[in-house]
Design a protein around this motif. Sequence first.
Motif, PDB file in Angstrom:
ATOM      1  N   TYR A 179       0.888  -1.009   0.057  1.00 51.57           N
ATOM      2  CA  TYR A 179       0.060  -0.046  -0.233  1.00 51.57           C
ATOM      3  C   TYR A 179       0.742   1.187   0.055  1.00 51.57           C
ATOM      4  CZ  TYR A 179      -4.699  -2.558   0.640  1.00 51.57           C
ATOM      5  OH  TYR A 179      -5.795  -3.104   0.240  1.00 51.57           O
ATOM      6  N   LEU A 180       1.803   1.128   0.175  1.00 55.09           N
ATOM      7  CA  LEU A 180       2.854   2.057  -0.164  1.00 55.09           C
ATOM      8  C   LEU A 180       3.566   3.065  -1.467  1.00 55.09           C
ATOM      9  CD1 LEU A 180       5.959   1.208   2.307  1.00 55.09           C
ATOM     10  CD2 LEU A 180       4.658   3.324   2.690  1.00 55.09           C
ATOM     11  N   GLN A 181       2.618   1.551  -2.346  1.00 53.72           N
ATOM     12  CA  GLN A 181       2.766   2.809  -3.201  1.00 53.72           C
ATOM     13  C   GLN A 181       1.297   3.512  -4.166  1.00 53.72           C
ATOM     14  OE1 GLN A 181       4.751   0.189  -6.430  1.00 53.72           O
ATOM     15  NE2 GLN A 181       4.875  -1.559  -5.149  1.00 53.72           N
ATOM     16  N   THR A 182       0.581   3.795  -3.261  1.00 52.61           N
ATOM     17  CA  THR A 182      -0.876   4.283  -3.597  1.00 52.61           C
ATOM     18  C   THR A 182      -0.725   5.255  -3.395  1.00 52.61           C
ATOM     19  OG1 THR A 182      -1.837   3.577  -1.152  1.00 52.61           O
ATOM     20  CG2 THR A 182      -2.383   2.357  -2.620  1.00 52.61           C
ATOM     21  N   THR A 183      -0.541   5.926  -4.472  1.00 51.52           N
ATOM     22  CA  THR A 183      -0.111   7.852  -3.961  1.00 51.52           C
ATOM     23  C   THR A 183      -0.065   8.263  -5.783  1.00 51.52           C
ATOM     24  OG1 THR A 183       1.291   8.861  -4.312  1.00 51.52           O
ATOM     25  CG2 THR A 183       2.553   6.848  -3.586  1.00 51.52           C
ATOM     26  N   GLU A 184      -0.052   8.944  -6.037  1.00 45.82           N
ATOM     27  CA  GLU A 184      -0.023   9.247  -7.213  1.00 45.82           C
ATOM     28  C   GLU A 184       1.256   9.032  -7.498  1.00 45.82           C
ATOM     29  OE1 GLU A 184      -2.880  12.613  -8.854  1.00 45.82           O
ATOM     30  OE2 GLU A 184      -4.395  12.243  -6.883  1.00 45.82           O
TER      31      GLU A 184
ATOM     32  N   SER B 101      -1.413   5.034 -11.900  1.00 45.36           N
ATOM     33  CA  SER B 101      -1.125   5.661 -10.439  1.00 45.36           C
ATOM     34  C   SER B 101      -2.982   4.829  -9.744  1.00 45.36           C
ATOM     35  CB  SER B 101      -1.230   7.109  -9.806  1.00 45.36           C
ATOM     36  OG  SER B 101      -0.330   7.716  -9.769  1.00 45.36           O
ATOM     37  N   ILE B 102      -2.129   4.572  -8.596  1.00 48.68           N
ATOM     38  CA  ILE B 102      -3.497   4.010  -7.636  1.00 48.68           C
ATOM     39  C   ILE B 102      -3.966   4.399  -6.458  1.00 48.68           C
ATOM     40  CG2 ILE B 102      -4.119   1.765  -6.485  1.00 48.68           C
ATOM     41  CD1 ILE B 102      -3.505   1.087  -9.333  1.00 48.68           C
ATOM     42  N   LEU B 103      -4.991   5.010  -6.398  1.00 47.54           N
ATOM     43  CA  LEU B 103      -5.876   6.154  -5.736  1.00 47.54           C
ATOM     44  C   LEU B 103      -6.449   4.540  -4.687  1.00 47.54           C
ATOM     45  CD1 LEU B 103      -6.491   8.980  -4.899  1.00 47.54           C
ATOM     46  CD2 LEU B 103      -7.936   8.728  -6.321  1.00 47.54           C
ATOM     47  N   LEU B 104      -5.914   5.222  -3.588  1.00 49.38           N
ATOM     48  CA  LEU B 104      -7.732   5.015  -2.930  1.00 49.38           C
ATOM     49  C   LEU B 104      -8.113   5.833  -1.465  1.00 49.38           C
ATOM     50  CD1 LEU B 104      -5.034   2.272  -0.802  1.00 49.38           C
ATOM     51  CD2 LEU B 104      -6.990   1.754  -2.353  1.00 49.38           C
TER      52      LEU B 104
ATOM     53  N   ASN C  64      -5.679  11.987 -18.008  1.00 46.59           N
ATOM     54  CA  ASN C  64      -7.009  12.658 -17.441  1.00 46.59           C
ATOM     55  C   ASN C  64      -7.689  13.105 -16.078  1.00 46.59           C
ATOM     56  OD1 ASN C  64      -6.871  13.295 -19.883  1.00 46.59           O
ATOM     57  ND2 ASN C  64      -8.073  11.199 -20.542  1.00 46.59           N
ATOM     58  N   PHE C  65      -6.762  12.077 -15.402  1.00 45.14           N
ATOM     59  CA  PHE C  65      -7.537  12.563 -13.742  1.00 45.14           C
ATOM     60  C   PHE C  65      -7.249  14.008 -13.415  1.00 45.14           C
ATOM     61  CE2 PHE C  65      -7.139  12.708  -9.078  1.00 45.14           C
ATOM     62  CZ  PHE C  65      -8.853  12.186  -8.400  1.00 45.14           C
ATOM     63  N   GLN C  66      -5.746  14.229 -13.427  1.00 45.21           N
ATOM     64  CA  GLN C  66      -5.230  15.484 -13.207  1.00 45.21           C
ATOM     65  C   GLN C  66      -5.876  16.059 -14.547  1.00 45.21           C
ATOM     66  OE1 GLN C  66      -3.144  12.240 -13.708  1.00 45.21           O
ATOM     67  NE2 GLN C  66      -3.434  12.176 -11.057  1.00 45.21           N
ATOM     68  N   VAL C  67      -5.676  16.369 -15.490  1.00 49.60           N
ATOM     69  CA  VAL C  67      -6.969  17.664 -16.050  1.00 49.60           C
ATOM     70  C   VAL C  67      -7.720  17.987 -15.696  1.00 49.60           C
ATOM     71  CG1 VAL C  67      -7.133  17.842 -18.633  1.00 49.60           C
ATOM     72  CG2 VAL C  67      -5.525  16.492 -18.117  1.00 49.60           C
TER      73      VAL C  67
END
Length: 422
Positions: free
Chosen positions: A272-277, A306-309, A323-326
């Motif tokens: 879960y440390l990888q769940t970040t933009e 990226s994986i987002l929680l 497109n999320f960042q857009v």
Amino acid sequence: MRLKTNAVAIALIFSPITAYATGDWPRPVQRPEVIIKTTTGDIHMAEVQGASEFGNWLNGFRQRARAQGISDRVLNEAFSGISYNSDVVKRDRNQSEFTKQIWEYLDSAASDARISNGRAAVQKHGDVLQKIEDTYGVEKEIVAAVWGLESAYGSFRGSVPIIEALATLAFDGRRGAFFEDQLIAALQIVQSGDVPPSKMTGSWAGAMGHTQFIPTSYLSYAVDFTGDGKRDIWSDNPADALASTAAYLKGFGWTKGQPWGVEVGLPKGFDYLQTTERVKKSPQEWAELGVRDIHGKVVPDHGEASILLPAGARGVAFMIFNNFQVIERYNTADAYVIGVGHLADRIAGRPAIKSEWPRDERPLRITEKIEMQERLTKAGFDTQGADGIIGPNTIAAIKAFQNSVGLVPDGFASSTILKRLQ
């Protein structure tokens, strides 16, 4: 610097382009003579003092506006009959301490009624939305979803006089520099001939039209899609506003055909440390780590993701793309972006979110978030400030703390984490 939140502040979901509402803009010291206090007498005194000095401030502002090319004709027309608007100041002060959880926000953002109304809007304005999509490469459902969240498809565009509201907020001083810039931009719009001051209406915070542009964003991205010589985002005809929204998204790098995000499942033992933009991998690389869509299939390669929680390990997981960042350029709150993206998906006929949210989690008050940040920093997990905004630095600090005490490092700011810190 852009800040992000995982929960939605009730009073802070405005509109394009309204990043100042989530803390992205400097906040000048409030003018002591217009502080709105708690008793009726104090409020009345502040109103009287504010009104008495507002005229003096306007005179000084006129000189600054002239220096930026605003004509006396426009200044006289724009400021004719305006006055200090104490209601705008009160609304600016009324920033709720409580927040909504993301699932509560999405219950409204992608409600059955909003989905149904969105499909009806796409059908009614299908020709113009298709032309907009063909011109700018932004899917009509995305444009419609922004429209739906910003003004309920044009039903609630706001009726506050923008010039008066911006002048009041610029004078007030709490975010004076930002609002003075918006006031100058509003006057430039008037001077361009797009709209007279009397027709320039919107929200108390300066957002305007069907898709709630603030003046500086209007100047940069508004378009005359109807070809009548004016960029009219206020009229009953939404064409210019919708095209302007598509132009805005295109300007920040929208990729047609790329999803904003895909709901995914995470395998047992996932890191879960990888769940970040801040961690990006191709869908194939995520698949090698066991990440699949909710049907168990490898997510198609739409680029790095990226994986987002947004609600921690107990909630829904998304694989998010550029497109999320857009969409974030419209409003930086994760909940808003997911709201736009999911509403667009539902308008297009795609299914509802399948996984469950942790609906037993209560939202933290802003004071509790500040306490959490202070305690994290004191414990050696620096949040780079304590402002009550759960942004990337705070999420990283929570992850590090969780990891240090053997908890799942999902970065979710919960009451459980606060209690553990206490």
